[in-house]
Design an enzyme around this catalytic site. Structure first.
Site, PDB file in Angstrom:
ATOM      1  CG  HIS A 109      -1.833   1.228   0.725  1.00 19.20           C
ATOM      2  ND1 HIS A 109      -2.250   2.198   2.632  1.00 19.20           N
ATOM      3  CD2 HIS A 109      -2.491   1.762   0.456  1.00 19.20           C
ATOM      4  CE1 HIS A 109      -3.310   3.009   1.833  1.00 19.20           C
ATOM      5  NE2 HIS A 109      -3.728   2.740   0.352  1.00 19.20           N
ATOM      6  CG  ASP A 138      -3.408   7.239  -3.158  1.00 21.41           C
ATOM      7  OD1 ASP A 138      -3.882   6.702  -3.343  1.00 21.41           O
ATOM      8  OD2 ASP A 138      -2.209   7.254  -2.105  1.00 21.41           O
ATOM      9  CD  GLU A 142      -3.211   2.276  -3.453  1.00 18.44           C
ATOM     10  OE1 GLU A 142      -4.070   3.140  -3.295  1.00 18.44           O
ATOM     11  OE2 GLU A 142      -2.497   2.959  -2.030  1.00 18.44           O
ATOM     12  CG  HIS A 165      -4.100   9.632   0.077  1.00 16.53           C
ATOM     13  ND1 HIS A 165      -4.852  10.359   1.419  1.00 16.53           N
ATOM     14  CD2 HIS A 165      -4.824   8.055   0.074  1.00 16.53           C
ATOM     15  CE1 HIS A 165      -5.652   9.349   1.836  1.00 16.53           C
ATOM     16  NE2 HIS A 165      -6.115   8.712   0.833  1.00 16.53           N
ATOM     17  CD  GLU A 176      -7.646   5.530  -4.314  1.00 18.50           C
ATOM     18  OE1 GLU A 176      -7.696   6.912  -4.168  1.00 18.50           O
ATOM     19  OE2 GLU A 176      -6.853   5.256  -3.677  1.00 18.50           O
TER      20      GLU A 176
END
Length: 250
Positions: free
Chosen positions: A10, A39, A37, A52, A112
């Site tokens: 993450h 952002d 993952e 993020h 993301e």
């Protein structure tokens, strides 16, 4: 339904390094991870950065919105000191440089798309175009599993990404599965649904799989819970506890 790694680190390095930084990716790689993952949002000048929060202050010094600062200014700011003094000076990554690093090191990406409020369409379009250009050879050769998977809570951003780069796969992020989840996912041509593992039930997991979607959960930090989810048919998950849940499984 799911052609990607089962366990992702993450935001790069989970709880072992500052999130959404190259240092985080390197820490994840040290733990054996080759899938992450992270952002992405747009800075004021329209350049995508790996962050993020749409507001400054938690992981990056400053106040106000990311949308009020140019990318090069953000890239010069410290994104590591909040995590610990050993990480002082770790910069905010520019998306293209970050993605190039991951590609060069064989790190698969779940990107993301996380727009600053009101910039959904532009963020989806920009991120999708840049990602598709970076992986143009793989997409042309039909190696879609090597290309990033774009995910977002913003249906507008995903729709824009589909228009900009229809060959890139997309996943719809939703905290809970609403009654019309299948119709909304199909409207986006999503290949997968990503959801909070704490709200998911075994029956919902079975329904998502029966409908033909991949199913991914965030953010799973207990090995027992990961085993339960995989037992329900969940295809993949991301974890902060890369020290407890390894890339090879639980």
């Amino acid at each position: 339904m799911w052609h990607y790694p089962r366990i992702l680190a993450h935001r790069g390095g989970g709880t072992l390094a500052p999130e959404n930084t190259l240092a985080g990716v390197r820490r994840g790689m040290e733990a054996g991870f080759r899938a992450i993952e992270f952002d992405v949002m747009l800075a004021r000048d329209g350049v995508p950065v790996v962050l993020h929060d749409p507001t400054l202050g938690r992981t990056v010094a400053g106040t106000g919105s990311v949308a009020d600062v140019d990318a090069r200014d953000l890239a010069a700011r410290d994104a590591g000191s909040w995590f610990g003094p050993a990480w002082a000076g770790e910069p905010v990554p520019l998306f293209v440089e970050f993605a190039q690093f991951c590609k060069a090191h064989g790190v698969w990406m779940n990107i993301e798309i996380k727009p600053v409020p009101g910039v959904d369409d532009a963020t989806g379009t920009t991120v999708a175009r840049l990602a598709a250009a970076l992986f143009a050879d793989d997409l042309a050769a039909g190696r879609v599993e090597r290309a990033p998977l774009l995910s977002s809570f913003s249906e507008a951003a995903l729709a824009a990404a589909r228009e900009a780069a229809p060959g890139l796969p997309r996943a719809w992020l939703t905290e809970t599965l609403p009654p019309d989840w299948e119709a909304r996912a199909r409207a986006l041509d999503a290949v997968a649904i990503h959801t909070d593992h704490t709200t998911l039930t075994a029956a919902q997991a079975a329904a998502v799989k029966a409908a033909g979607f991949g199913l991914f959960c965030y953010t799973v930090n207990a090995p027992d819970r990961a085993r339960t989810l995989f037992g329900w048919g969940v295809d993949g998950l991301c974890t902060d506890r890369i020290d407890l849940i390894g890339p090879g499984g639980v």
